[in-house]
Design an enzyme around this catalytic site. Structure first.
Site: not given
Length: 556
Positions: A71, A73, A94, A105, A273, A301, A382, A410
């Protein structure tokens, strides 16, 4: 093929002086306060009275899994893509918490070639905002206990103190403690505890305040506990507001940094969140809308958590109206929702993907039907995703009238989101009938019922005796017309992390309710959600190191 890590990519980037980034926003040297060469605080006073000119785009995601969604990224890559297309776009996201950075994480500044930099600074101490918030929280805690020690003029019931101390670190040992032990000079012995800083109400107040004066008003309303008659005792009554504001006066200014492609980004405020409202500061979002054509922001999230709170709490409080929503999904995560183990995600599995797609469809339906906002699905691709799998997601989204677009930010930065950016531009030109999921005129219980039934698609809500009693007390004290902030697991629409994909007909149990009067909402804690996380068996902290030249490794 060997890939560079996120930190290696970030360290290889040649950053522009932050003064150059500020110029892109028509900000001069007098409008910013430098924190080194590549970070700055923005003085927003010159914008007082300026109108919002930008389009507001929310980036949210499906229910998270260990397979990853991307998210943040996507948020960064989308903004870079809009700038490539000649639009003046600004990220508003954030600040990372040290809890996830050193926990499970890792970093939270994007990934691959869609990052905000300097990545190490942003993930660690940055400009000190979270330290200031923690200091303010703990000053208020100290003033509560000192007031009691010095005679307790306000009659605070030591068994009804709701204000906790905080630290920005995962530390389960501090969840429940007894302090003030020993001699009388050490204070009054009582039960106490710690929250992680990003779950503190000071963080929520910080992120929802619109100015210094609004910050002071919100701080004054914070309820620290109750007196012997059951009436709330506030930070204003303790005389703490001026000192708390002094600690936060510099922190409240938005932080300006840059993307890897040299585009401006605000990184400011960082509530979780799953246990808080999960959005960056109102001041940063408002400033971005005044300075740029597009403000690309994210909510933490899945959309049932961050997006719901962004839309029902932040947008309501700040009079924001989103123009479009981006729903991030991955084939890998959808296959996990369809029952595939993480170790088996590399193989094509159309059956599992189809079984997992209801999770995406429910999130999309919530955005388009409950909140009545235009939505585009960003498929974060991916290398192991097959064309057949991608086409299946695109086809299923088309059946509900929503376009799904490939995103490769990415690997390719802004160029990997050009088609996504074009769709966002188109959606932003449409009128929408944005509405909230519930009315503030409803009772506390009714608001929770609306969220559970309309957003989570559960059967209803059950309340423990403790929650029932607190709801009654909050109603008697006039807090029942505030919005609600549900604290629950991020891994399911329900309050049971094991119920993946798109469960129905479940009951959400509210075990505890508390008031965040300064923030302006009521928190409902469900399931076994904790406001102080713990470290995993192998925390990310064990992988981080620094060489003799001060270069950090292992930070995501």
């Amino acid at each position: 093929m060997a890939y560079l890590s996120d930190i290696e990519i970030a360290q290889a980037c040649k950053l522009k002086p932050i003064t150059e980034i500020a110029k892109k926003l028509n900000l001069g040297e007098d409008d910013i306060e430098l924190y080194g060469k590549y970070k700055a605080k923005v003085n927003v006073t010159k914008l007082n009275g300026a109108k919002r000119k930008g389009k507001l785009v929310l980036v949210t995601a499906i229910t998270p899994t260990p397979a990853g969604e991307g998210k943040t990224t996507t948020t960064i890559g989308l903004s870079d893509a809009l700038n490539i297309l000649g639009k003046n776009s600004l990220v508003a996201m954030r600040e990372p918490s040290l809890g996830p950075v050193f926990g499970i994480k890792g970093g939270a500044a994007g990934g691959g070639y869609a990052q905000v930099v300097p990545m190490e600074d942003i993930n660690l101490h940055f400009t000190g905002d979270l330290h200031a918030i923690g200091a303010a929280n703990n000053l208020l805690a100290a003033m509560v206990d000192n007031h009691i020690y010095q005679g307790n003029e306000l009659g605070i019931n030591t068994r009804a103190i709701t204000w906790k101390r905080c630290v920005d670190m995962n530390d389960r040992q501090l969840r429940v403690i007894i302090d003030g032990l020993g001699k009388k000079v050490n204070g009054v012995a009582r039960g106490d505890g710690f929250d992680i800083t990003v779950a503190s109400e000071i963080m929520a107040v910080f992120c929802l305040a619109t100015s210094i004066s609004d910050l002071k008003e919100r701080l004054s309303r914070i309820v620290v506990g109750y007196n012997m008659e059951g009436k709330p005792v506030t930070a204003g009554q303790l005389g703490a507001v001026g000192a708390l504001t002094a600690l936060l006066k510099d922190a409240i200014k938005p932080n300006l940094v840059q993307t890897l492609e040299g585009n401006p980004a605000f990184v400011h405020g960082g509530p979780f969140a799953n246990i808080a409202h999960g959005c960056n500061s109102v001041i940063a979002t408002d400033t971005a809308l005044k300075l740029a054509d597009y403000c690309i922001t994210e909510a933490g999230f899945g959309a049932d958590l961050g997006a719901e709170k962004f839309l029902d709490i932040k947008c309501r409080a700040a009079s924001l109206k989103p123009n479009a929503v981006v729903m991030v999904a991955t084939v890998r995560a959808l296959k996990m929702h369809g029952g595939v183990l993480k170790t088996d995600l590399g193989a094509e599995n159309l059956t599992a993907l189809k079984d997992g797609l209801p999770n995406l469809m429910r999130h999309v339906s919530n955005i388009t039907s409950v909140y009545k906002l235009p939505c585009v699905v960003a498929i974060n691709r991916f290398p192991t995703d097959t064309d057949a799998e991608i086409n299946l997601v695109i086809e299923e989204c088309a059946k509900v009238g929503v376009k799904a677009v490939l995103s490769t930010v990415w690997a390719n930065g802004g160029n990997g989101a050009i088609e996504l950016a074009k769709e966002v531009i188109e959606l932003c030109e449409r009128d929408n009938d944005f509405t909230f999921a519930y009315s503030l005129d409803l009772s506390i219980k009714e608001k929770l019922e609306q969220i559970v039934k309309k957003v989570y698609r559960g059967a209803g809500v059950a309340f423990t005796k403790e929650a029932e009693e607190e709801i009654e007390r909050l109603t008697l004290n006039g807090y029942d017309k505030l919005p609600v902030c549900v604290a629950k697991t991020q891994y399911s629409f329900s309050d049971d992390a094991k119920k993946i994909c798109a469960p129905v007909d479940f009951t959400v149990t509210v075990r505890k309710v508390k008031i965040s009067a300064g923030a302006g909402f009521i928190v409902a804690l469900t399931g076994n959600i904790m406001t102080m996380p713990g470290l995993p068996k192998v925390p990310s902290a064990m992988k981080i190191d620094v060489d003799d030249d001060g270069v950090i490794t292992g930070l995501f």
